[in-house]
Design a protein around this motif. Structure first.
Motif, PDB file in Angstrom:
ATOM      1  N   THR A  61    -120.455 -10.395-113.891  1.00  0.00           N
ATOM      2  CA  THR A  61    -119.328 -10.665-114.791  1.00  0.00           C
ATOM      3  C   THR A  61    -119.293  -9.659-115.925  1.00  0.00           C
ATOM      4  N   TRP A  62    -120.455  -9.335-116.471  1.00  0.00           N
ATOM      5  CA  TRP A  62    -120.510  -8.362-117.569  1.00  0.00           C
ATOM      6  C   TRP A  62    -120.013  -6.991-117.104  1.00  0.00           C
ATOM      7  N   THR A  63    -120.383  -6.606-115.896  1.00  0.00           N
ATOM      8  CA  THR A  63    -119.929  -5.323-115.357  1.00  0.00           C
ATOM      9  C   THR A  63    -118.410  -5.303-115.228  1.00  0.00           C
ATOM     10  N   LEU A  69    -112.377  -4.241-120.086  1.00  0.00           N
ATOM     11  CA  LEU A  69    -112.153  -4.046-121.519  1.00  0.00           C
ATOM     12  C   LEU A  69    -112.249  -2.588-121.944  1.00  0.00           C
ATOM     13  N   GLY A  70    -113.131  -1.845-121.287  1.00  0.00           N
ATOM     14  CA  GLY A  70    -113.341  -0.468-121.690  1.00  0.00           C
ATOM     15  C   GLY A  70    -114.342  -0.353-122.820  1.00  0.00           C
ATOM     16  N   ASP A  71    -114.244  -1.227-123.821  1.00  0.00           N
ATOM     17  CA  ASP A  71    -115.150  -1.197-124.967  1.00  0.00           C
ATOM     18  C   ASP A  71    -115.578  -2.625-125.279  1.00  0.00           C
ATOM     19  N   THR A  72    -116.706  -3.044-124.719  1.00  0.00           N
ATOM     20  CA  THR A  72    -117.168  -4.418-124.928  1.00  0.00           C
ATOM     21  C   THR A  72    -117.724  -4.627-126.331  1.00  0.00           C
ATOM     22  N   SER A  80    -106.990  -8.596-127.338  1.00  0.00           N
ATOM     23  CA  SER A  80    -105.780  -8.039-126.735  1.00  0.00           C
ATOM     24  C   SER A  80    -105.710  -8.280-125.229  1.00  0.00           C
ATOM     25  N   ALA A  81    -106.809  -8.716-124.626  1.00  0.00           N
ATOM     26  CA  ALA A  81    -106.810  -8.968-123.180  1.00  0.00           C
ATOM     27  C   ALA A  81    -106.059 -10.260-122.869  1.00  0.00           C
TER      28      ALA A  81
END
Length: 213
Positions: A61-63, A69-72, A80-81
């Motif tokens: 899930t993190w991957t 997101l591009g920038d976690t 914004s998601a």
């Protein structure tokens, strides 16, 4: 960052001098490795994502979150998601809400993770304002990410079992009793917690070594 190897060793050496039961636990299990996580928003986001799922599922899930997101490390990315994007990454509706709660508090400055209150209970109170972050998660963050020396997650099942083993108690002590029993370990209860987890992980070997040949 969490307690370093040197800090752990110094604290546990002091505890072993104070309490023979700790000294015996160190002899049985050895010194524990440090438990260190990065400080800040991203660690708490990972904590939320990993709740109640396997390590492998949390990693996957993190991957997906990183890709989506591009920038976690940016709260704005979560805010914004869309809900659909967060669910596609693997977050349930509830966890998406938790992630937005964390991101919102950090983005508005209502929660400054670089300047949490120095008092441990006040810091816990600040962290549990985040939806999905309870006392245990707050304590783990403060111990592993900030290295607070006297954090004591007495509600942790493994710690309760280990304390019972270390002190030779019959059965698993309650959270209330574990808190009472730890009072003499102040101000090194964070190191005692890390030893307890290590001792718990070594239970099988410790019991096997204790069996007569």
């Amino acid at each position: 960052m969490g307690l370093s190897v040197d800090q752990l060793r110094e604290a546990l050496t002091a505890l072993a001098r104070l309490d023979p039961a700790i000294a015996r636990a160190l002899e049985r299990a050895g010194h524990p490795p440090p438990r260190i996580s990065a400080r800040g928003y991203e660690t708490l986001l990972r904590t939320i994502i990993g709740q109640q799922i396997s390590t492998a599922s949390a990693r996957a899930t993190w991957t997906r979150m990183q890709t989506m997101l591009g920038d976690t490390a940016s709260p704005a990315a979560v805010l914004s998601a869309s809900d659909e994007s967060l669910r596609a990454a693997g977050l349930s509706r509830q966890k998406a809400g938790y992630a937005r709660s964390l991101a919102g508090l950090v983005a508005t400055g209502d929660l400054d993770l670089m300047n949490l209150p120095p008092d441990d209970e006040a810091a816990i109170a600040a962290l549990i304002r985040i939806k999905g972050i309870g006392r245990w998660s707050a304590e783990i963050y403060l111990l592993f990410s900030e290295g607070r020396a006297d954090i004591w997650p007495a509600g942790d099942l493994a710690i309760q079992i280990a304390v019972g083993d270390i002190l030779g108690l019959e059965g698993r002590p309650s959270e209330t009793l574990v808190r009472t029993l730890s009072e003499s370990w102040r101000p090194h209860r964070g190191a005692a917690a890390i030893l307890a987890w290590h001792h718990y992980s070594m239970r099988g070997k410790i019991k096997a070594d204790a069996m007569p040949l």
